[in-house]
Design a protein around this motif. Sequence first.
Motif, PDB file in Angstrom:
ATOM      1  N   VAL A  14       0.789  -1.257   0.077  1.00  0.00           N
ATOM      2  CA  VAL A  14       0.175   0.044  -0.012  1.00  0.00           C
ATOM      3  C   VAL A  14       1.130   1.414  -0.134  1.00  0.00           C
ATOM      4  N   ASN A  15       1.848   1.260   0.867  1.00  0.00           N
ATOM      5  CA  ASN A  15       2.739   2.560   1.110  1.00  0.00           C
ATOM      6  C   ASN A  15       3.427   2.708  -0.480  1.00  0.00           C
ATOM      7  N   LYS A  16       3.789   1.474  -1.046  1.00  0.00           N
ATOM      8  CA  LYS A  16       4.625   1.738  -2.443  1.00  0.00           C
ATOM      9  C   LYS A  16       3.520   2.159  -3.670  1.00  0.00           C
ATOM     10  N   GLU A  17       2.419   1.586  -3.643  1.00  0.00           N
ATOM     11  CA  GLU A  17       1.608   1.620  -4.866  1.00  0.00           C
ATOM     12  C   GLU A  17       0.701   2.499  -4.804  1.00  0.00           C
ATOM     13  N   PHE A  18       0.222   2.878  -3.542  1.00  0.00           N
ATOM     14  CA  PHE A  18      -0.807   3.798  -3.233  1.00  0.00           C
ATOM     15  C   PHE A  18      -0.524   4.951  -2.444  1.00  0.00           C
ATOM     16  N   ASN A  19       0.411   4.963  -2.419  1.00  0.00           N
ATOM     17  CA  ASN A  19       1.063   6.299  -1.355  1.00  0.00           C
ATOM     18  C   ASN A  19       0.150   7.579  -1.532  1.00  0.00           C
ATOM     19  N   TYR A  20      -0.433   7.792  -2.768  1.00  0.00           N
ATOM     20  CA  TYR A  20      -0.937   9.086  -3.256  1.00  0.00           C
ATOM     21  C   TYR A  20      -2.496   9.070  -2.336  1.00  0.00           C
ATOM     22  N   LEU A  21      -2.657   7.853  -1.762  1.00  0.00           N
ATOM     23  CA  LEU A  21      -4.092   7.643  -1.171  1.00  0.00           C
ATOM     24  C   LEU A  21      -3.773   7.465   0.497  1.00  0.00           C
ATOM     25  N   ARG A  22      -2.584   7.448   0.710  1.00  0.00           N
ATOM     26  CA  ARG A  22      -2.262   7.039   2.146  1.00  0.00           C
ATOM     27  C   ARG A  22      -2.726   7.864   3.352  1.00  0.00           C
ATOM     28  N   ASP A  23      -3.055   9.003   3.091  1.00  0.00           N
ATOM     29  CA  ASP A  23      -3.961   9.673   3.984  1.00  0.00           C
ATOM     30  C   ASP A  23      -5.421   9.327   4.380  1.00  0.00           C
ATOM     31  N   ARG A  24      -5.821   8.620   3.179  1.00  0.00           N
ATOM     32  CA  ARG A  24      -7.333   7.979   3.187  1.00  0.00           C
ATOM     33  C   ARG A  24      -7.409   6.605   3.722  1.00  0.00           C
ATOM     34  N   ILE A  25      -6.339   5.767   3.684  1.00  0.00           N
ATOM     35  CA  ILE A  25      -6.092   4.508   4.004  1.00  0.00           C
ATOM     36  C   ILE A  25      -6.032   4.103   5.307  1.00  0.00           C
ATOM     37  N   HIS A  26      -6.926   3.508   5.900  1.00  0.00           N
ATOM     38  CA  HIS A  26      -6.722   2.987   7.639  1.00  0.00           C
ATOM     39  C   HIS A  26      -6.681   1.684   7.529  1.00  0.00           C
ATOM     40  N   PHE A  27      -5.332   1.337   8.492  1.00  0.00           N
ATOM     41  CA  PHE A  27      -5.267   0.234   8.742  1.00  0.00           C
ATOM     42  C   PHE A  27      -5.629  -0.219  10.289  1.00  0.00           C
ATOM     43  N   SER A  28      -6.213  -1.618  10.389  1.00  0.00           N
ATOM     44  CA  SER A  28      -6.789  -2.034  11.471  1.00  0.00           C
ATOM     45  C   SER A  28      -6.628  -3.304  11.971  1.00  0.00           C
ATOM     46  N   MET A  29      -6.938  -3.749  13.211  1.00  0.00           N
ATOM     47  CA  MET A  29      -6.522  -4.929  13.512  1.00  0.00           C
ATOM     48  C   MET A  29      -7.347  -5.410  14.819  1.00  0.00           C
ATOM     49  N   THR A  30      -7.904  -6.633  14.912  1.00  0.00           N
ATOM     50  CA  THR A  30      -8.199  -7.212  16.229  1.00  0.00           C
ATOM     51  C   THR A  30      -7.360  -8.141  16.630  1.00  0.00           C
ATOM     52  N   ILE A  77       2.865   1.282  14.844  1.00  0.00           N
ATOM     53  CA  ILE A  77       2.885   2.523  15.309  1.00  0.00           C
ATOM     54  C   ILE A  77       3.386   3.497  14.038  1.00  0.00           C
ATOM     55  N   SER A  78       4.260   3.184  13.242  1.00  0.00           N
ATOM     56  CA  SER A  78       4.575   3.848  12.190  1.00  0.00           C
ATOM     57  C   SER A  78       3.699   4.009  10.991  1.00  0.00           C
ATOM     58  N   ASN A  79       2.645   3.277  11.080  1.00  0.00           N
ATOM     59  CA  ASN A  79       1.570   3.008   9.730  1.00  0.00           C
ATOM     60  C   ASN A  79       0.224   3.413  10.479  1.00  0.00           C
ATOM     61  N   ASN A  80       0.263   3.816  11.916  1.00  0.00           N
ATOM     62  CA  ASN A  80      -1.038   4.333  12.401  1.00  0.00           C
ATOM     63  C   ASN A  80      -2.016   3.193  12.424  1.00  0.00           C
ATOM     64  N   PHE A  81      -1.977   2.131  12.822  1.00  0.00           N
ATOM     65  CA  PHE A  81      -2.768   1.154  12.850  1.00  0.00           C
ATOM     66  C   PHE A  81      -3.665   1.375  14.120  1.00  0.00           C
ATOM     67  N   SER A  82      -4.933   1.190  13.676  1.00  0.00           N
ATOM     68  CA  SER A  82      -6.025   1.062  15.157  1.00  0.00           C
ATOM     69  C   SER A  82      -5.902  -0.474  15.604  1.00  0.00           C
TER      70      SER A  82
END
Length: 526
Positions: A188-204, A219-224
Amino acid sequence: MPKGWVYKYKINDNYYVYDVNSNNILSVTEDFYQFIDKIDFHDDKFEVREEQHIGSNDHKLEKVAQEIIKYNKEKSFFEPNRLQKMIFPFSKKEYALILDNLLNHVILNVTEDCNFRCEYCKYSGNYLYTRTHNKKYMDSETAVKAIRFMLDRSKYIVENTDERLAIGFYGGEPLLNYKTIRDCVDYVNKEFNYLRDRIHFSMTTNLSPLNEEIADLLISNNFSILVSLNGPEYINDMYRKDICEKGTFDKVMKNLNLIKVMDEAYYKSKVGFSIVITPPYDIRSIVDFFVNSDLVENRVLLLSDIDREDTTFFDRFDNPKELEDKYYKQLLELKEEYRDSIIKGVITPRVKFLSLFFEEKLRDIYRRYLVPIKEEVFPNGICLPGMQKLLVSPEGKFYICEKIGYVFPIGDLKGGFDIDRIFSIIEEYIRISEPMCVNCWAIRLCKACFLRAIKGEELSAKRKAENCDILKGSVASGLKFFCEVMEANPNALDFLKDLKQKDMVQVAFEFIENYRKQAIGNGFSL
Protein backbone atom coordinates in the motif's frame (compact mmCIF):
# COMPACT_ATOMS: atom_id res chain seq x y z
CA MET A 1 -60.27 0.32 8.68
CA PRO A 2 -58.58 1.35 11.92
CA LYS A 3 -56.36 4.38 11.93
CA GLY A 4 -53.18 4.04 13.84
CA TRP A 5 -50.44 1.51 14.32
CA VAL A 6 -49.17 1.88 17.84
CA TYR A 7 -47.26 0.46 20.76
CA LYS A 8 -48.38 1.47 24.25
CA TYR A 9 -46.25 1.54 27.38
CA LYS A 10 -46.32 2.96 30.87
CA ILE A 11 -43.54 4.40 33.06
CA ASN A 12 -44.42 5.01 36.68
CA ASP A 13 -47.65 7.02 36.45
CA ASN A 14 -47.02 8.29 32.93
CA TYR A 15 -48.56 6.86 29.77
CA TYR A 16 -47.03 6.79 26.27
CA VAL A 17 -48.04 5.81 22.76
CA TYR A 18 -45.48 5.18 20.03
CA ASP A 19 -47.04 5.88 16.63
CA VAL A 20 -45.28 3.63 14.12
CA ASN A 21 -46.42 5.47 10.99
CA SER A 22 -44.98 8.83 12.03
CA ASN A 23 -42.22 7.44 14.30
CA ASN A 24 -43.38 9.82 17.05
CA ILE A 25 -43.72 9.23 20.77
CA LEU A 26 -46.62 10.89 22.56
CA SER A 27 -47.24 11.44 26.25
CA VAL A 28 -50.95 10.75 26.72
CA THR A 29 -53.67 10.52 29.35
CA GLU A 30 -54.69 7.28 31.00
CA ASP A 31 -57.97 7.30 29.05
CA PHE A 32 -56.15 7.78 25.75
CA TYR A 33 -53.77 4.94 26.66
CA GLN A 34 -56.68 2.67 27.55
CA PHE A 35 -58.94 3.29 24.57
CA ILE A 36 -56.73 4.13 21.55
CA ASP A 37 -56.58 0.56 20.31
CA LYS A 38 -60.29 -0.03 20.86
CA ILE A 39 -61.46 2.60 18.39
CA ASP A 40 -61.89 2.51 14.61
CA PHE A 41 -62.23 5.91 13.03
CA HIS A 42 -62.59 7.37 9.54
CA ASP A 43 -62.38 11.09 8.91
CA ASP A 44 -64.54 12.63 11.64
CA LYS A 45 -66.47 9.47 12.49
CA PHE A 46 -65.56 6.69 14.86
CA GLU A 47 -66.85 3.41 16.15
CA VAL A 48 -65.88 1.17 19.04
CA ARG A 49 -63.89 -1.78 17.77
CA GLU A 50 -64.65 -4.08 20.68
CA GLU A 51 -67.84 -4.35 22.71
CA GLN A 52 -67.66 -1.82 25.53
CA HIS A 53 -69.91 -1.30 28.49
CA ILE A 54 -72.38 1.41 27.70
CA GLY A 55 -72.50 4.21 30.21
CA SER A 56 -69.57 5.72 32.06
CA ASN A 57 -67.07 4.99 29.26
CA ASP A 58 -69.08 6.59 26.46
CA HIS A 59 -67.87 10.12 26.99
CA LYS A 60 -64.28 8.90 27.49
CA LEU A 61 -64.37 6.96 24.22
CA GLU A 62 -65.71 9.97 22.36
CA LYS A 63 -63.15 12.30 23.90
CA VAL A 64 -60.27 9.98 22.96
CA ALA A 65 -61.63 9.58 19.44
CA GLN A 66 -61.79 13.35 19.01
CA GLU A 67 -58.22 13.67 20.28
CA ILE A 68 -57.07 11.05 17.78
CA ILE A 69 -58.85 12.87 14.95
CA LYS A 70 -57.22 16.14 16.03
CA TYR A 71 -53.75 14.57 16.13
CA ASN A 72 -54.40 13.12 12.68
CA LYS A 73 -55.58 16.39 11.12
CA GLU A 74 -52.97 18.66 12.68
CA LYS A 75 -49.88 16.41 12.73
CA SER A 76 -50.74 13.42 10.53
CA PHE A 77 -50.38 11.03 13.45
CA PHE A 78 -52.22 7.68 13.51
CA GLU A 79 -52.50 7.37 9.74
CA PRO A 80 -53.94 4.10 8.39
CA ASN A 81 -50.87 3.39 6.28
CA ARG A 82 -49.28 -0.01 6.60
CA LEU A 83 -46.02 -1.40 5.44
CA GLN A 84 -46.88 -3.61 2.47
CA LYS A 85 -43.62 -5.31 1.67
CA MET A 86 -39.85 -5.34 1.96
CA ILE A 87 -37.79 -4.68 -1.14
CA PHE A 88 -34.16 -4.48 -2.13
CA PRO A 89 -34.02 -1.08 -3.86
CA PHE A 90 -31.39 -1.82 -6.52
CA SER A 91 -31.47 -3.89 -9.69
CA LYS A 92 -28.69 -6.41 -10.33
CA LYS A 93 -27.14 -4.03 -12.85
CA GLU A 94 -27.21 -1.17 -10.35
CA TYR A 95 -25.79 -3.31 -7.58
CA ALA A 96 -22.97 -4.45 -9.84
CA LEU A 97 -22.18 -0.75 -10.40
CA ILE A 98 -22.19 -0.16 -6.65
CA LEU A 99 -19.73 -2.99 -6.10
CA ASP A 100 -17.56 -1.67 -8.91
CA ASN A 101 -17.30 1.83 -7.47
CA LEU A 102 -18.09 1.97 -3.75
CA LEU A 103 -15.93 -0.60 -1.98
CA ASN A 104 -14.20 0.91 1.02
CA HIS A 105 -13.57 -1.82 3.60
CA VAL A 106 -11.83 -5.15 3.12
CA ILE A 107 -11.16 -7.54 6.00
CA LEU A 108 -8.38 -10.02 5.38
CA ASN A 109 -8.71 -13.23 7.38
CA VAL A 110 -4.96 -13.70 7.32
CA THR A 111 -5.03 -16.89 9.40
CA GLU A 112 -7.46 -19.34 10.98
CA ASP A 113 -4.78 -20.30 13.49
CA CYS A 114 -4.62 -18.97 17.05
CA ASN A 115 -2.17 -19.27 19.94
CA PHE A 116 -5.00 -18.85 22.48
CA ARG A 117 -7.75 -21.29 23.35
CA CYS A 118 -10.48 -19.05 24.75
CA GLU A 119 -13.29 -21.34 25.83
CA TYR A 120 -16.13 -19.13 24.59
CA CYS A 121 -14.56 -18.49 21.16
CA LYS A 122 -16.75 -19.23 18.13
CA TYR A 123 -13.90 -21.38 16.80
CA SER A 124 -13.23 -23.25 20.05
CA GLY A 125 -15.19 -26.36 19.11
CA ASN A 126 -17.99 -25.39 21.51
CA TYR A 127 -20.19 -24.12 18.68
CA LEU A 128 -22.09 -26.06 16.07
CA TYR A 129 -21.75 -25.12 12.41
CA THR A 130 -18.49 -23.13 12.74
CA ARG A 131 -14.93 -24.01 11.86
CA THR A 132 -12.31 -24.71 14.51
CA HIS A 133 -8.76 -23.41 14.76
CA ASN A 134 -6.52 -24.75 12.01
CA LYS A 135 -3.27 -23.99 10.18
CA LYS A 136 -4.65 -22.04 7.22
CA TYR A 137 -2.68 -18.89 6.45
CA MET A 138 -3.25 -16.28 3.75
CA ASP A 139 -0.19 -15.79 1.57
CA SER A 140 1.02 -12.32 0.64
CA GLU A 141 0.01 -12.69 -3.01
CA THR A 142 -3.62 -13.37 -2.11
CA ALA A 143 -3.67 -10.53 0.44
CA VAL A 144 -2.24 -8.02 -2.04
CA LYS A 145 -4.75 -9.08 -4.69
CA ALA A 146 -7.59 -8.56 -2.21
CA ILE A 147 -6.36 -5.06 -1.36
CA ARG A 148 -5.99 -4.23 -5.02
CA PHE A 149 -9.47 -5.59 -5.68
CA MET A 150 -10.94 -3.20 -3.12
CA LEU A 151 -8.91 -0.14 -4.06
CA ASP A 152 -9.64 -0.60 -7.78
CA ARG A 153 -13.34 -0.42 -6.88
CA SER A 154 -13.27 2.61 -4.60
CA LYS A 155 -13.18 5.37 -7.24
CA TYR A 156 -16.49 7.00 -6.29
CA ILE A 157 -15.60 6.94 -2.59
CA VAL A 158 -12.25 8.63 -3.23
CA GLU A 159 -13.57 11.27 -5.63
CA ASN A 160 -16.94 12.13 -4.07
CA THR A 161 -16.79 11.51 -0.33
CA ASP A 162 -14.46 12.02 2.59
CA GLU A 163 -14.94 8.41 3.75
CA ARG A 164 -11.76 6.57 4.57
CA LEU A 165 -10.70 3.32 2.93
CA ALA A 166 -10.24 0.56 5.48
CA ILE A 167 -8.02 -2.50 5.44
CA GLY A 168 -8.57 -4.81 8.41
CA PHE A 169 -6.58 -7.84 9.51
CA TYR A 170 -8.46 -10.65 11.21
CA GLY A 171 -7.99 -14.18 12.49
CA GLY A 172 -7.51 -16.45 14.44
CA GLU A 173 -4.71 -14.33 15.72
CA PRO A 174 -3.62 -12.13 12.80
CA LEU A 175 -0.16 -11.37 14.22
CA LEU A 176 0.76 -15.04 13.73
CA ASN A 177 0.91 -14.10 10.06
CA TYR A 178 2.98 -10.98 10.57
CA LYS A 179 4.86 -11.42 7.28
CA THR A 180 1.71 -11.12 5.19
CA ILE A 181 0.56 -8.09 7.19
CA ARG A 182 3.94 -6.41 6.69
CA ASP A 183 3.88 -7.17 2.96
CA CYS A 184 0.40 -5.64 2.68
CA VAL A 185 1.53 -2.44 4.38
CA ASP A 186 4.60 -2.22 2.16
CA TYR A 187 2.44 -2.74 -0.93
CA VAL A 188 0.00 0.00 0.00
CA ASN A 189 2.75 2.43 0.91
CA LYS A 190 4.50 1.80 -2.40
CA GLU A 191 1.65 1.46 -4.89
CA PHE A 192 -1.02 3.69 -3.30
CA ASN A 193 1.05 6.27 -1.50
CA TYR A 194 -1.11 9.03 -3.04
CA LEU A 195 -4.06 7.63 -1.04
CA ARG A 196 -2.10 7.07 2.14
CA ASP A 197 -3.96 9.72 4.11
CA ARG A 198 -7.25 8.01 3.18
CA ILE A 199 -6.24 4.40 3.85
CA HIS A 200 -6.72 3.19 7.41
CA PHE A 201 -5.22 -0.04 8.79
CA SER A 202 -6.90 -1.88 11.66
CA MET A 203 -6.58 -5.15 13.53
CA THR A 204 -8.29 -7.18 16.24
CA THR A 205 -5.59 -9.03 18.18
CA ASN A 206 -4.79 -10.78 21.44
CA LEU A 207 -1.44 -8.93 21.20
CA SER A 208 0.58 -11.81 22.64
CA PRO A 209 2.92 -12.26 19.60
CA LEU A 210 3.98 -8.59 19.81
CA ASN A 211 7.65 -7.61 19.77
CA GLU A 212 9.45 -4.33 19.02
CA GLU A 213 9.51 -4.94 15.26
CA ILE A 214 5.76 -5.58 15.11
CA ALA A 215 5.03 -2.64 17.42
CA ASP A 216 7.11 -0.37 15.19
CA LEU A 217 5.10 -1.42 12.13
CA LEU A 218 1.82 -0.73 13.92
CA ILE A 219 2.97 2.64 15.24
CA SER A 220 4.64 3.92 12.09
CA ASN A 221 1.61 3.03 9.98
CA ASN A 222 -0.94 4.36 12.47
CA PHE A 223 -2.80 1.07 12.90
CA SER A 224 -5.95 1.11 15.01
CA ILE A 225 -5.75 -2.01 17.14
CA LEU A 226 -8.49 -3.57 19.22
CA VAL A 227 -6.96 -5.76 21.90
CA SER A 228 -8.99 -8.63 23.35
CA LEU A 229 -9.01 -8.24 27.12
CA ASN A 230 -11.96 -9.07 29.38
CA GLY A 231 -11.04 -7.23 32.57
CA PRO A 232 -8.81 -7.76 35.61
CA GLU A 233 -6.62 -10.84 35.76
CA TYR A 234 -9.02 -13.16 37.60
CA ILE A 235 -11.82 -12.42 35.11
CA ASN A 236 -9.69 -12.43 31.96
CA ASP A 237 -7.79 -15.62 32.77
CA MET A 238 -10.91 -17.59 33.63
CA TYR A 239 -11.46 -18.29 29.92
CA ARG A 240 -8.72 -16.47 27.96
CA LYS A 241 -5.96 -19.06 28.12
CA ASP A 242 -3.08 -19.92 25.87
CA ILE A 243 -2.61 -23.24 24.10
CA CYS A 244 -1.00 -24.65 27.29
CA GLU A 245 -4.06 -23.58 29.31
CA LYS A 246 -2.17 -20.81 31.12
CA GLY A 247 -3.67 -17.40 31.79
CA THR A 248 -2.82 -14.66 29.29
CA PHE A 249 -3.36 -11.45 31.27
CA ASP A 250 0.27 -10.77 32.22
CA LYS A 251 1.52 -11.27 28.67
CA VAL A 252 -1.04 -8.89 27.20
CA MET A 253 -0.39 -6.20 29.82
CA LYS A 254 3.35 -6.47 29.25
CA ASN A 255 2.89 -5.92 25.52
CA LEU A 256 0.48 -3.04 26.04
CA ASN A 257 3.17 -1.39 28.15
CA LEU A 258 5.73 -2.00 25.38
CA ILE A 259 3.61 -0.01 22.91
CA LYS A 260 3.03 2.76 25.43
CA VAL A 261 6.76 3.08 26.16
CA MET A 262 7.59 3.19 22.43
CA ASP A 263 4.98 5.86 21.60
CA GLU A 264 2.62 7.11 24.30
CA ALA A 265 0.68 9.43 21.96
CA TYR A 266 -0.01 6.55 19.57
CA TYR A 267 -1.04 4.34 22.47
CA LYS A 268 -3.55 6.87 23.75
CA SER A 269 -5.15 7.48 20.36
CA LYS A 270 -5.03 4.11 18.60
CA VAL A 271 -5.20 1.27 21.12
CA GLY A 272 -8.65 0.07 22.21
CA PHE A 273 -10.12 -3.04 23.75
CA SER A 274 -12.61 -5.73 22.87
CA ILE A 275 -14.36 -6.98 26.01
CA VAL A 276 -16.50 -10.09 26.27
CA ILE A 277 -18.73 -10.24 29.35
CA THR A 278 -18.38 -13.74 30.79
CA PRO A 279 -19.98 -15.74 33.61
CA PRO A 280 -20.08 -15.93 36.59
CA TYR A 281 -20.39 -12.16 35.97
CA ASP A 282 -18.78 -9.40 37.99
CA ILE A 283 -19.53 -6.40 35.82
CA ARG A 284 -18.62 -3.80 38.43
CA SER A 285 -15.07 -5.19 38.65
CA ILE A 286 -14.79 -4.96 34.86
CA VAL A 287 -16.00 -1.35 34.94
CA ASP A 288 -13.59 -0.46 37.74
CA PHE A 289 -10.68 -2.05 35.89
CA PHE A 290 -11.20 -0.23 32.61
CA VAL A 291 -11.97 3.08 34.29
CA ASN A 292 -9.16 3.10 36.87
CA SER A 293 -6.20 1.10 35.48
CA ASP A 294 -3.50 3.24 33.88
CA LEU A 295 -2.91 1.03 30.84
CA VAL A 296 -6.54 0.65 29.83
CA GLU A 297 -8.42 3.74 31.02
CA ASN A 298 -10.06 6.16 28.54
CA ARG A 299 -9.70 3.87 25.54
CA VAL A 300 -11.99 2.98 22.64
CA LEU A 301 -13.98 -0.04 23.81
CA LEU A 302 -16.10 -2.68 22.13
CA LEU A 303 -18.40 -4.71 24.35
CA SER A 304 -20.08 -8.03 23.57
CA ASP A 305 -21.71 -11.03 25.23
CA ILE A 306 -20.98 -14.70 24.66
CA ASP A 307 -23.08 -15.96 21.76
CA ARG A 308 -25.74 -18.23 23.28
CA GLU A 309 -26.92 -19.85 20.04
CA ASP A 310 -25.84 -23.33 18.97
CA THR A 311 -23.24 -23.73 21.71
CA THR A 312 -22.38 -26.20 24.45
CA PHE A 313 -20.42 -23.55 26.38
CA PHE A 314 -23.14 -22.97 28.97
CA ASP A 315 -23.60 -26.69 29.65
CA ARG A 316 -20.82 -26.48 32.23
CA PHE A 317 -23.01 -24.45 34.60
CA ASP A 318 -25.46 -26.13 36.96
CA ASN A 319 -27.85 -23.16 37.05
CA PRO A 320 -27.50 -21.08 33.87
CA LYS A 321 -30.83 -19.36 34.61
CA GLU A 322 -29.50 -18.13 37.95
CA LEU A 323 -26.40 -16.84 36.21
CA GLU A 324 -28.51 -14.98 33.67
CA ASP A 325 -30.63 -13.45 36.43
CA LYS A 326 -27.45 -12.35 38.21
CA TYR A 327 -26.22 -10.73 35.01
CA TYR A 328 -29.41 -8.76 34.44
CA LYS A 329 -29.61 -7.69 38.09
CA GLN A 330 -26.12 -6.20 37.79
CA LEU A 331 -27.05 -4.51 34.52
CA LEU A 332 -30.14 -2.99 36.11
CA GLU A 333 -28.08 -1.50 38.95
CA LEU A 334 -25.59 -0.03 36.48
CA LYS A 335 -28.40 1.24 34.27
CA GLU A 336 -29.78 3.23 37.21
CA GLU A 337 -26.32 4.70 37.82
CA TYR A 338 -25.98 5.62 34.14
CA ARG A 339 -29.50 7.10 34.02
CA ASP A 340 -28.96 9.27 37.09
CA SER A 341 -25.65 10.54 35.73
CA ILE A 342 -26.87 11.57 32.28
CA ILE A 343 -29.98 13.19 33.76
CA LYS A 344 -27.65 15.34 35.88
CA GLY A 345 -25.39 15.97 32.87
CA VAL A 346 -22.41 14.32 34.55
CA ILE A 347 -20.40 12.46 31.88
CA THR A 348 -17.39 10.95 33.64
CA PRO A 349 -15.07 8.23 32.27
CA ARG A 350 -17.13 5.74 34.26
CA VAL A 351 -20.34 6.96 32.65
CA LYS A 352 -18.70 6.72 29.22
CA PHE A 353 -17.92 3.09 29.96
CA LEU A 354 -21.47 2.41 31.10
CA SER A 355 -22.70 3.93 27.85
CA LEU A 356 -21.39 0.80 26.10
CA PHE A 357 -24.24 -1.11 27.72
CA PHE A 358 -27.03 1.42 27.43
CA GLU A 359 -26.43 4.19 24.90
CA GLU A 360 -27.07 2.46 21.58
CA LYS A 361 -30.85 2.16 21.97
CA LEU A 362 -31.09 5.71 23.33
CA ARG A 363 -29.08 6.95 20.35
CA ASP A 364 -31.21 5.07 17.84
CA ILE A 365 -34.43 6.46 19.30
CA TYR A 366 -33.07 9.98 19.71
CA ARG A 367 -31.83 10.05 16.10
CA ARG A 368 -34.86 8.42 14.52
CA TYR A 369 -36.30 10.12 11.45
CA LEU A 370 -39.73 11.63 12.12
CA VAL A 371 -41.12 10.94 8.66
CA PRO A 372 -44.08 8.81 7.52
CA ILE A 373 -43.37 5.18 6.85
CA LYS A 374 -43.45 4.07 3.22
CA GLU A 375 -45.37 1.14 1.81
CA GLU A 376 -42.12 -0.51 0.75
CA VAL A 377 -38.99 -0.52 2.90
CA PHE A 378 -35.44 -1.74 2.72
CA PRO A 379 -34.96 -4.79 5.01
CA ASN A 380 -34.34 -3.05 8.28
CA GLY A 381 -30.95 -4.08 9.59
CA ILE A 382 -29.12 -5.78 6.74
CA CYS A 383 -26.03 -4.38 5.11
CA LEU A 384 -25.28 -4.05 1.42
CA PRO A 385 -23.37 -7.35 1.11
CA GLY A 386 -19.84 -6.95 -0.16
CA MET A 387 -19.93 -3.15 -0.17
CA GLN A 388 -19.88 -2.12 3.47
CA LYS A 389 -17.51 -4.89 4.46
CA LEU A 390 -15.86 -7.62 2.45
CA LEU A 391 -14.39 -10.58 4.33
CA VAL A 392 -11.73 -12.46 2.36
CA SER A 393 -10.73 -15.97 3.45
CA PRO A 394 -7.14 -17.28 3.30
CA GLU A 395 -7.98 -18.89 -0.07
CA GLY A 396 -9.38 -15.65 -1.50
CA LYS A 397 -13.10 -16.40 -1.19
CA PHE A 398 -15.55 -13.58 -0.45
CA TYR A 399 -18.02 -13.49 2.45
CA ILE A 400 -20.38 -10.87 3.87
CA CYS A 401 -18.55 -9.98 7.09
CA GLU A 402 -16.42 -11.34 9.92
CA LYS A 403 -19.43 -11.70 12.28
CA ILE A 404 -21.27 -13.99 9.88
CA GLY A 405 -18.05 -15.79 8.98
CA TYR A 406 -17.97 -18.40 6.23
CA VAL A 407 -21.72 -18.65 5.78
CA PHE A 408 -22.92 -17.46 2.36
CA PRO A 409 -19.97 -17.10 -0.04
CA ILE A 410 -20.53 -14.17 -2.42
CA GLY A 411 -17.64 -14.55 -4.85
CA ASP A 412 -13.87 -14.80 -4.96
CA LEU A 413 -10.76 -13.01 -6.17
CA LYS A 414 -10.69 -14.96 -9.40
CA GLY A 415 -14.25 -14.39 -10.57
CA GLY A 416 -15.23 -11.29 -8.60
CA PHE A 417 -18.64 -10.85 -7.03
CA ASP A 418 -21.42 -13.35 -7.65
CA ILE A 419 -24.34 -10.93 -8.05
CA ASP A 420 -26.88 -13.74 -8.49
CA ARG A 421 -25.72 -15.32 -5.24
CA ILE A 422 -25.92 -12.00 -3.38
CA PHE A 423 -29.46 -11.42 -4.64
CA SER A 424 -30.54 -14.94 -3.71
CA ILE A 425 -29.38 -14.34 -0.11
CA ILE A 426 -31.23 -11.03 0.10
CA GLU A 427 -34.39 -12.44 -1.49
CA GLU A 428 -34.41 -15.38 0.91
CA TYR A 429 -33.96 -13.05 3.88
CA ILE A 430 -36.89 -10.95 2.68
CA ARG A 431 -39.00 -14.07 2.11
CA ILE A 432 -38.64 -15.31 5.68
CA SER A 433 -38.70 -11.84 7.28
CA GLU A 434 -41.56 -10.10 5.51
CA PRO A 435 -44.44 -12.01 7.19
CA MET A 436 -43.01 -11.13 10.61
CA CYS A 437 -41.96 -7.56 9.86
CA VAL A 438 -44.73 -5.86 7.87
CA ASN A 439 -47.09 -5.62 10.85
CA CYS A 440 -44.47 -5.43 13.60
CA TRP A 441 -44.67 -2.29 15.73
CA ALA A 442 -40.85 -2.32 16.19
CA ILE A 443 -40.02 -2.31 12.46
CA ARG A 444 -38.63 1.24 12.42
CA LEU A 445 -36.36 0.78 15.43
CA CYS A 446 -35.18 -2.77 14.72
CA LYS A 447 -31.66 -3.44 13.42
CA ALA A 448 -31.85 -7.19 12.86
CA CYS A 449 -29.47 -8.36 10.13
CA PHE A 450 -28.70 -11.66 8.40
CA LEU A 451 -26.93 -12.82 11.55
CA ARG A 452 -30.23 -12.93 13.46
CA ALA A 453 -31.68 -15.44 11.01
CA ILE A 454 -28.78 -17.81 10.42
CA LYS A 455 -28.91 -21.39 11.59
CA GLY A 456 -26.12 -23.54 10.25
CA GLU A 457 -25.66 -22.86 6.56
CA GLU A 458 -29.07 -21.37 5.89
CA LEU A 459 -31.48 -18.61 6.76
CA SER A 460 -34.13 -19.90 9.14
CA ALA A 461 -37.56 -18.36 9.74
CA LYS A 462 -37.67 -20.10 13.12
CA ARG A 463 -34.32 -18.63 14.21
CA LYS A 464 -35.42 -15.21 12.94
CA ALA A 465 -38.66 -15.45 14.97
CA GLU A 466 -36.77 -16.46 18.12
CA ASN A 467 -34.53 -13.44 17.82
CA CYS A 468 -37.43 -11.14 16.93
CA ASP A 469 -38.96 -11.72 20.35
CA ILE A 470 -35.66 -10.75 21.98
CA LEU A 471 -35.23 -7.69 19.76
CA LYS A 472 -38.77 -6.43 20.38
CA GLY A 473 -38.13 -6.69 24.09
CA SER A 474 -34.94 -4.69 23.64
CA VAL A 475 -36.70 -1.98 21.61
CA ALA A 476 -39.51 -1.78 24.17
CA SER A 477 -36.97 -1.42 26.96
CA GLY A 478 -35.19 1.29 24.95
CA LEU A 479 -38.40 3.29 24.47
CA LYS A 480 -39.16 3.16 28.17
CA PHE A 481 -35.62 4.15 29.13
CA PHE A 482 -35.66 7.02 26.62
CA CYS A 483 -38.89 8.44 28.02
CA GLU A 484 -37.75 7.92 31.59
CA VAL A 485 -34.65 10.03 30.92
CA MET A 486 -36.53 12.69 28.97
CA GLU A 487 -39.19 12.96 31.70
CA ALA A 488 -36.52 13.85 34.22
CA ASN A 489 -34.51 16.17 31.96
CA PRO A 490 -35.62 17.01 28.40
CA ASN A 491 -32.06 18.13 27.60
CA ALA A 492 -30.32 15.07 29.03
CA LEU A 493 -29.59 13.54 25.61
CA ASP A 494 -28.38 16.70 23.89
CA PHE A 495 -24.89 15.16 23.85
CA LEU A 496 -26.17 12.80 21.13
CA LYS A 497 -27.05 15.66 18.74
CA ASP A 498 -23.76 15.72 16.87
CA LEU A 499 -23.57 11.97 16.30
CA LYS A 500 -25.55 11.92 13.05
CA GLN A 501 -23.35 10.80 10.21
CA LYS A 502 -23.97 9.81 6.64
CA ASP A 503 -23.57 6.05 6.37
CA MET A 504 -22.47 4.03 3.37
CA VAL A 505 -26.03 2.94 2.54
CA GLN A 506 -26.91 6.61 1.98
CA VAL A 507 -23.82 6.99 -0.20
CA ALA A 508 -24.99 4.02 -2.31
CA PHE A 509 -28.45 5.55 -2.76
CA GLU A 510 -26.93 8.86 -3.84
CA PHE A 511 -24.60 7.11 -6.26
CA ILE A 512 -27.43 5.20 -7.92
CA GLU A 513 -29.70 8.26 -7.99
CA ASN A 514 -26.98 10.13 -9.91
CA TYR A 515 -26.55 7.15 -12.20
CA ARG A 516 -30.28 7.02 -12.92
CA LYS A 517 -30.43 10.72 -13.69
CA GLN A 518 -27.49 10.45 -16.08
CA ALA A 519 -28.98 7.41 -17.79
CA ILE A 520 -32.32 9.14 -18.29
CA GLY A 521 -30.56 12.29 -19.49
CA ASN A 522 -28.67 10.25 -22.07
CA GLY A 523 -31.84 8.57 -23.27
CA PHE A 524 -31.11 5.14 -21.81
CA SER A 525 -33.81 3.05 -20.18
CA LEU A 526 -33.05 1.36 -16.87
